[in-house]
Design a protein around this motif. Structure first.
Motif, PDB file in Angstrom:
ATOM      1  N   ILE A 199       0.808  -1.216   0.000  1.00  0.00           N
ATOM      2  CA  ILE A 199       0.000   0.000   0.000  1.00  0.00           C
ATOM      3  C   ILE A 199       0.845   1.273   0.000  1.00  0.00           C
TER       4      ILE A 199
ATOM      5  N   ARG C  93      -1.358   5.821   5.347  1.00  0.00           N
ATOM      6  CA  ARG C  93      -1.122   4.416   4.971  1.00  0.00           C
ATOM      7  C   ARG C  93      -0.245   3.686   6.002  1.00  0.00           C
ATOM      8  N   LYS C 111      -7.121  -5.627  -2.100  1.00  0.00           N
ATOM      9  CA  LYS C 111      -7.908  -4.402  -2.278  1.00  0.00           C
ATOM     10  C   LYS C 111      -9.104  -4.355  -1.344  1.00  0.00           C
ATOM     11  N   LEU C 116      -6.751   0.410   0.961  1.00  0.00           N
ATOM     12  CA  LEU C 116      -6.728   0.382  -0.504  1.00  0.00           C
ATOM     13  C   LEU C 116      -8.097   0.661  -1.094  1.00  0.00           C
ATOM     14  N   GLU C 119      -8.044   4.159  -1.286  1.00  0.00           N
ATOM     15  CA  GLU C 119      -7.062   4.647  -2.265  1.00  0.00           C
ATOM     16  C   GLU C 119      -7.627   4.581  -3.684  1.00  0.00           C
TER      17      GLU C 119
END
Lengths: 344, 179, 539
Positions: A199, C93, C111, C116, C119
């Motif tokens: 990430i 993060r 994900k 995420l 994001e």
């Protein structure tokens, strides 16, 4: 890849300062122009960001409740995790901002594994974060001694406490070591935990590497290359009073340190480092859970199209009458009206 | 000496390698989570699988009683059956035991302590385990469909008792409503 | 020709190449997504771009100016929601949220890590709305808005149950539920919704409830449940509908009227109200407590919720009482008064039985049924025989919305412990504010999504299995209509010996009513503890 990119960027900065001083001799530029530009960017950027945040309203009261709400007097409520008024919100915010309470929650309780009690401590991230922020604060305050004359009492006291473990001369600051350890921990963690590496963006590595470089150059100026601190103080005081001249004979390492610090300051408002300001405005933390008690007003509220009871009855009147449900209007001659399904 | 007797003292090693291979079937980011977190509530897939594999090995290397092996096998297969995997992929990890055992007993085989017949016999039992897993897998899939039907029934159970009471949104906006 | 794969290849060869997350395209495999909203439902709900399409198609038939619609939609929402603006900017993060999502824990799909999921939206925000992103592009964490990004949004924003668990652990309080809600709003601008939500919204808007139950049928159904109560207890309850001048308007999710096991919870409400002689009425117009508008857009939430106050005003009641429901209560607690208030035509709720004034609902004028019952029990107004639930070894599932959007922990426990003798908590990291989602919230409790739901529900099921093995727990109670249905399914798959109950079903079982005949069975018609033998004798 993202890591390499950030590393290269920091090295480029170091090289810039080195060549700028050693080869081009741009002392005035690096000791005067750069700090002023950086500081201006910092102030302007921060004001801009905070104003941008504040310009968006808070339409709904959406605190994340993490404890018992306020109901009956005989049910014990949790004032800090589920505040019911502004005072309690203040308590929650203090715990969040000063102690990183939510991050502290990141813990795994003990469980039994076979006959043995198994315990896992999952608070390293919390410790690392707390260590970084507080050591940074101490270092920042210590640096005030360059910008003030006479040096305020608390700055002196802080410096004294910070170096009470007299190892070598000059005394080693505890905050320096804690800062370096925390930065290294956070960087290594980002690199070796695959989920976190997955990430991570360049914007996550860059500030860490930058701070690492600032730490290293700072330590070098203090302990190894023995920069003339009096000259540095002259420069700093001059900068603060807008009447400075570039000092001679201050080691290049100092200019590298200064450029890196200026980069951090200028970069701050345009990056994730602004989380420092954002936490105060975070609607899930800075609002009381009291929207059943007091009305919260949405400034941009607008009327919406709703199916009214009249329309509803119009559509179902016959069946309602048949089922013995009360109706507002009896059926007119000519059968039921047609209910419009979509907006006209 | 039978293979089982040689393996029993090295059960831990066998379990670790087996679990490592098992986890590698997931994306690297997922694999880390599955392996890393030892809290059974924070990591249900990894920890359920690990403990099930340990229980399976325990019994498999000892008495190999079917009623003792099926429950842990069920725990792990039940997860595999809803993980968006083809059946072949979901069950392949069982066959890996064959290769692993050969690796672990490499020295013993070279020294002649393990015969081909021993290995063949062991392989056959792994096949037996895989076949049992196949039964469970297919039962899990069946139960999933039964559950789906049950849920749909539950959802409107009371409605089924009374006909003609749902008003559908009509097909076209121009269409007149009711009657 | 490809060779037959060996087991080792099947087990070890992970098919996805390891790439950065920004360029990965979504593979729409069956079981991982929900059916697209049908044209007629979008149209009936008043949503744009009604057309026939499927997520599995390569062409999603987006409007030609879709990019502009998204950017304008984002700009508008950035200006309207401080939450969005802040959450777009301040994430560092750190990864604290990564392993807090039940979908990530159950599926391993990176994900599905909350960071995420956000994001996905943040990367587009940076590219369009920040200077750094415009200049430096991907180095600043920005990426270009393409159709693949939209598809990814659809896949992952309809794979989040808006449970807010990650938000509890985030050091900045970033709430993925908020991001998902706004992400779905943006998708809805392009006509991208799932049918399970759009259909319910369309029905709710035109008929008053998700299933599209017409008024006479709603009344029939409640009366049918009254018959069942009479069969079990010998007492005839007399619910009324759309009655002007009642003191209280009672609203509960329509699932309680039609879906098992919610119907048994409804029976519990009816018995309680009858026993207390409550002056209350149902409404067929506002016959839905749930609000699938919440899973579509803020505007849609407001539209559907408006019926509650409108009906309360029309009928002239004094205050509102709400049934057991999860997201309904998040809507009531955090949105209703702001959206459709002020409810100044109502009175501050006061229990007609105990005289307790519900100050905590002074503005919304809506009381949770479990609060109401807890107050009755506390004041000794209910005659209860908890032994009637002695065949149940109970545990309790905190619903996400009442937990993290309200803080409703002690009241349900107080009621359950008053009506059940045997109660055991699940492990602390799986209950209260850390509760795990049923895996089916936020409109994802549809049939085609079942495998994903089983994966997402695994952390919850795993905790239930733990208390089942340790304490012999065989019953799971909850105060949410989606839970009642979804947890039943979840338990059937993972922990088959555990049955799901609504809290007021348990109250109904334990409630000793005036003039009741001797009870031999519970509300489900199963023999009460100690009555099994007498049942046998009858046979």
């Amino acid at each position: 890849m993202n890591f390499i990119m950030s590393l290269v960027a920091v090295l480029a900065l170091v090289l810039t300062a080195f060549l700028g001083i050693e080869a081009a001799g741009l002392r005035t530029f690096f000791s005067m122009a750069v700090p002023y530009v950086a500081f201006t960017l910092f102030i302007a950027g921060t004001v801009y960001r905070v104003l941008a945040w504040a310009s968006s309203p808070v339409p709904f009261r959406i605190p994340t409740t993490a404890g018992q709400q306020k109901t009956f007097p005989w049910i014990k409520r949790n004032r800090f995790d589920n505040p019911a008024n502004k005072k309690e919100v203040l308590g929650r915010m203090i715990l969040e901002v000063l102690l990183f309470r939510s991050l502290f929650r990141n813990t795994k309780a003990e469980i039994e594994k076979g006959p043995k009690l198994y315990y896992q401590w999952e608070k390293w991230l919390w410790v690392g974060g707390l260590a970084l922020h507080y050591s940074f604060l101490v270092i920042l305050l210590r640096h005030l001694r360059f910008f003030t004359e006479p040096v305020p009492f608390f700055v002196q006291a802080l410096g004294g406490m910070d170096s009470f473990l007299q190892v070598g001369l000059p005394g080693i600051y505890i905050s320096d070591s804690v800062f370096m350890l925390a930065v290294i921990y956070l960087l290594v963690r980002r690199l070796i935990i695959p989920t976190v590496r997955y990430i991570s963006l360049p914007g996550d590595y860059f500030p860490l590497i930058l701070m690492l470089a600032i730490g290293v150059t700072g330590i070098l100026t203090r302990y190894f290359t023995r920069v003339d601190l009096l000259k540095v103080k002259q420069l700093a005081l001059g900068l603060a009073k807008f009447q400075s001249s570039a000092p001679e004979q201050v080691g290049t390492i100092f200019y590298i340190h200064l450029l890196l610090v200026c980069t951090l300051i200028a970069y701050f408002p345009f990056s994730k480092l602004m989380h420092a300001g954002g936490i105060f405005l975070s609607p899930t933390r800075n609002l009381p859970n009291d929207s059943r008690i007091r009305r919260h007003v949405n400034p941009w509220d607008y009327p919406v199209e709703v199916q009214t009871y009249a329309e509803y009855e119009e559509r179902f009147r016959e069946k309602m009458i048949e089922a013995g449900l009360p109706v507002a209007k009896e059926i007119a001659a000519g059968g039921p009206a047609v209910y419009p399904l979509t907006k006209k | 000496m039978s293979i089982e007797n040689l393996l029993l003292p090295r059960k831990k090693e066998l379990l670790k390698s087996w679990f490592d291979l098992f986890v590698r079937a997931y994306a690297p980011e997922a694999a880390v989570m599955l392996k890393g977190e030892s809290n059974q509530f924070a990591n249900p897939v990894g920890q359920t699988s690990l403990s099930a594999m340990a229980d399976i090995l325990d019994e498999f290397l000892n008495e190999c009683r079917i009623d003792k092996i099926l429950p842990p096998l069920g725990r792990i297969i039940r997860i595999r059956a809803v993980q968006d995997l083809a059946p072949s992929r979901a069950l392949a990890f069982i066959f890996l035991l064959k290769g692993l055992v050969r690796q672990i007993l490499d020295g013993e085989t070279a020294a002649g302590k393990v015969s081909h017949a021993d290995l063949a016999e062991f392989d056959e039992r792994v096949d037996g385990l895989a076949l049992a897993a196949m039964d469970i897998y297919s039962k899990c899939r069946d139960s999933l469909y039964e559950i789906r039907i049950g849920e749909i029934k539950n959802r409107t159970n009371r409605l089924l008792l009374k006909a003609q009471i749902i008003a559908e949104v009509p097909e076209h906006k121009s269409e007149r409503h009711d009657n | 020709m490809a060779k037959l794969p060996k087991p080792s290849e099947l087990a070890l060869d992970y098919t996805l190449p390891k790439k950065g997350w920004m360029d990965a395209a979504v593979d729409f495999r069956p079981g991982t997504w929900s059916h697209a909203a049908r044209a007629k439902n979008l149209e009936a709900a008043g949503l744009p771009n009604a057309r026939q399409w499927s997520p599995a198609d390569s062409d999603w038939k987006l409007p030609s100016n879709w990019k502009q619609i998204i950017f304008e939609g984002m700009r508008e929402r950035l200006e309207k929601f401080r939450s969005l603006r802040i959450f777009m900017d301040i994430c560092v993060r750190c990864g604290a949220c990564a392993d807090k999502c039940h979908f990530y824990l159950g599926s391993g799909d990176p994900k599905n890590m909350p960071v995420l999921r956000s994001e996905l939206l943040r990367s587009i925000y940076r590219g369009e709305f920040t200077l750094a992103g415009k200049i430096m592009g991907s180095i600043a964490g920005a990426r270009e808005l393409t159709e693949n990004v939209i598809k990814e949004w659809f896949y992952y924003f309809f794979q989040c149950t808006e449970c807010r668990r990650c938000s509890v652990f985030c050091p900045f309080g970033i709430d993925t539920a908020e991001i998902t809600m706004i992400g779905r709003e943006l998708l809805n601008l392009l006509g991208l919704n799932i049918d399970w939500i759009a259909g319910s919204v369309a029905n709710c808007r035109h008929t008053g409830n998700h299933l599209g139950i017409q008024p006479h049928a709603f009344k029939n159904m409640i009366e049918f449940l009254a018959d069942e109560i009479e069969a079990v207890s010998g007492v005839r309850v007399q619910p009324t509908f759309n009655r002007k001048g009642a003191e209280i308007l009672f609203i509960t999710p329509s699932g309680d009227a039609f879906a098992d096991p919610g119907t048994y919870t409804m029976m519990g409400y009816l018995m309680l109200f009858h026993e207390m002689g409550l002056d209350y009425t149902f409404s067929t117009y506002a016959s839905e407590g749930g609000n699938f508008g919440m899973f579509t857009s803020h505007e849609m939430m407001k539209r559907l919720n408006a019926k509650m106050y409108a009906e309360a005003g029309r009928l002239g009641v004094k205050w509102l009482l709400g049934g057991e429901c999860g997201h309904m209560w998040r809507a009531v607690n955090q949105y209703m008064d702001t959206m459709n208030g002020p409810a100044d035509f109502l009175e501050v709720p006061k229990s007609p039985v105990t005289g307790t004034i519900f100050d905590n609902a002074a503005s919304t004028k809506m009381v949770h049924i479990v609060e109401f019952t807890a107050d009755l029990i506390r004041n000794g107004k209910l005659k209860l025989d908890p032994a009637r639930n002695d065949n149940l070894v109970m545990t309790y599932h905190d619903s996400c919305n009442t937990s993290r959007g309200m803080g409703f922990f002690e009241e349900p426990r107080y009621v359950i412990k008053s009506v059940c003798n045997k109660f055991h908590e699940m492990p602390p990291e799986t209950i209260r504010e850390q509760t795990f989602c049923c895996g089916s919230g936020s409109g994802l409790n549809n049939d085609e999504f079942i495998e994903m739901r089983m994966r997402g529900g695994l952390p919850r099921a795993n905790a239930v299995r733990h208390v089942e093995e340790r304490h012999g727990v065989n019953a799971l109670s909850c105060i949410c209509a989606i839970d009642r249905s979804a947890l039943t399914t979840l338990m059937d798959y993972w922990v088959p010996d555990v049955t799901v109950y609504g809290v007021h079903e348990l109250v109904g079982n334990a409630l000793v009513m005036k003039g009741e005949s001797e009870r031999t069975s519970d509300l489900r018609g199963d023999p009460l503890p100690g009555m099994e033998a007498s049942e046998d004798e009858n046979i």
